[in-house]
Write a protein that holds these residues in place. Structure first.
Motif, PDB file in Angstrom:
ATOM      1  N   PRO A   1      -0.106  -1.329 -10.678  1.00  0.00           N
ATOM      2  CA  PRO A   1      -1.114  -0.803  -9.760  1.00  0.00           C
ATOM      3  C   PRO A   1      -2.542  -1.111 -10.186  1.00  0.00           C
ATOM      4  O   PRO A   1      -3.450  -1.136  -9.347  1.00  0.00           O
ATOM      5  CB  PRO A   1      -0.839   0.705  -9.748  1.00  0.00           C
ATOM      6  CG  PRO A   1      -0.068   0.975 -10.990  1.00  0.00           C
ATOM      7  CD  PRO A   1       0.710  -0.256 -11.269  1.00  0.00           C
TER       8      PRO A   1
ATOM      9  N   ARG B   1       2.604   1.569  -3.630  1.00  0.00           N
ATOM     10  CA  ARG B   1       1.655   1.229  -4.705  1.00  0.00           C
ATOM     11  C   ARG B   1       2.061   1.826  -6.053  1.00  0.00           C
ATOM     12  O   ARG B   1       1.876   1.205  -7.099  1.00  0.00           O
ATOM     13  CB  ARG B   1       0.264   1.723  -4.313  1.00  0.00           C
ATOM     14  CG  ARG B   1      -0.832   1.345  -5.293  1.00  0.00           C
ATOM     15  CD  ARG B   1      -2.204   1.641  -4.739  1.00  0.00           C
ATOM     16  NE  ARG B   1      -3.262   1.150  -5.601  1.00  0.00           N
ATOM     17  CZ  ARG B   1      -4.477   0.862  -5.183  1.00  0.00           C
ATOM     18  NH1 ARG B   1      -4.791   1.025  -3.901  1.00  0.00           N
ATOM     19  NH2 ARG B   1      -5.392   0.423  -6.028  1.00  0.00           N
TER      20      ARG B   1
ATOM     21  N   TYR C   1      -3.704  -4.246  -8.386  1.00  0.00           N
ATOM     22  CA  TYR C   1      -3.439  -4.172  -6.936  1.00  0.00           C
ATOM     23  C   TYR C   1      -4.239  -5.209  -6.157  1.00  0.00           C
ATOM     24  O   TYR C   1      -3.695  -5.937  -5.317  1.00  0.00           O
ATOM     25  CB  TYR C   1      -3.756  -2.774  -6.419  1.00  0.00           C
ATOM     26  CG  TYR C   1      -3.493  -2.597  -4.944  1.00  0.00           C
ATOM     27  CD1 TYR C   1      -2.240  -2.248  -4.478  1.00  0.00           C
ATOM     28  CD2 TYR C   1      -4.513  -2.791  -4.006  1.00  0.00           C
ATOM     29  CE1 TYR C   1      -1.980  -2.090  -3.130  1.00  0.00           C
ATOM     30  CE2 TYR C   1      -4.268  -2.637  -2.654  1.00  0.00           C
ATOM     31  CZ  TYR C   1      -3.004  -2.287  -2.218  1.00  0.00           C
ATOM     32  OH  TYR C   1      -2.760  -2.148  -0.878  1.00  0.00           O
TER      33      TYR C   1
ATOM     34  N   ALA D   1       0.830  -1.205   0.000  1.00  0.00           N
ATOM     35  CA  ALA D   1       0.000   0.000   0.000  1.00  0.00           C
ATOM     36  C   ALA D   1       0.863   1.254   0.000  1.00  0.00           C
ATOM     37  O   ALA D   1       0.530   2.253  -0.646  1.00  0.00           O
ATOM     38  CB  ALA D   1      -0.933  -0.010   1.208  1.00  0.00           C
TER      39      ALA D   1
END
Length: 238
Positions: A208, A201, A211, A198
């Protein structure tokens, strides 16, 4: 109990604090002292009192162009710790960014041809790895977390390859009896690594746009790094 110092080279405070907790848990130490090389120099610290060092990761890269004074100072301090371990005066475990610093210091080449996206990977121990007191007791394979843009092209002069895999040739090596370097992150649990994702990222360690899928894969992974770290304090005390 041997004293171990966590050496922080992360600019992001939340990631640094979490990494310190991860190392403390893995090492089995209730208290783990810390020096933050982005805000303090070894020249102003009583660092030689420690029996062992664990060096965390960083968004820095050895291959970075146009390094600033801060990064150059950090790398000089990491080389000081490595030099002390090479002399047998302490035991040190360098991770991720640190393996690049040590590789270059030893005259090896750091390149960007074998990056690994954030996630768990399986590494294979060499014959030397199986005989090593830190790596060997874990068996012929380890599952660990990796996320890096650069790596050692081959084991640098004077080093013994301990672990490898098909994606990144040099996953871990030892120099002498007291200096260890790993490309992977032995300290991170699945939740630790997901939390770190996080923070980074947008830093290029994974796509991303993927994610959620990457996080799910990380959280469902089973890794063995804590077992390796738990042996480090015993090695330090020898």
């Amino acid at each position: 109990m041997s004293s171990v110092l966590y050496v922080c080279v992360r600019p992001e405070r939340s990631a640094a604090d979490a990494e310190q907790r991860s190392f403390s848990r893995g090492l089995g130490l209730g208290m783990l002292d810390r020096i933050d090389l982005l805000h303090a120099s070894l020249q102003t610290a009583e660092w030689q009192q420690y029996d062992g060092f664990v060096i965390g990761g960083s968004p820095f890269n050895v291959t970075d162009a146009g390094k600033g004074r801060q990064q150059l100072a950090v790398e000089r301090d990491l080389e000081r710790i490595a030099g002390r371990a090479l002399d047998g005066e302490t035991t040190a475990l360098f991770t991720c960014y640190g393996i690049g610093v040590v590789t270059r210091m030893l005259g090896g080449e750091v390149h960007t041809d074998q990056p690994e996206q954030a996630g768990a990977t399986r590494i294979v121990l060499t014959e030397a790895g199986l005989a090593d007191p830190l790596f060997g007791p874990g068996g012929p394979h380890l599952s660990v977390f990796t996320a890096h843009k650069e790596s050692a092209r081959e084991t640098p002069p004077g080093a013994v390859l301990l672990a490898t895999n098909d994606v990144c040739t040099v996953q871990a090596y030892r120099v002498g009896e007291r200096l260890y370097a790993t490309q992977f992150h032995p300290e991170a649990s699945p939740q630790d690594f997901a939390d770190r994702m996080a923070v980074y990222r947008a830093s290029g360690y994974f796509d991303p746009t993927q994610y959620d899928e990457t996080e799910r894969a990380v959280l469902s992974a089973s890794v063995d790094g804590d077992d390796l770290l738990a042996r480090f304090p015993r090695l330090v005390s020898v």
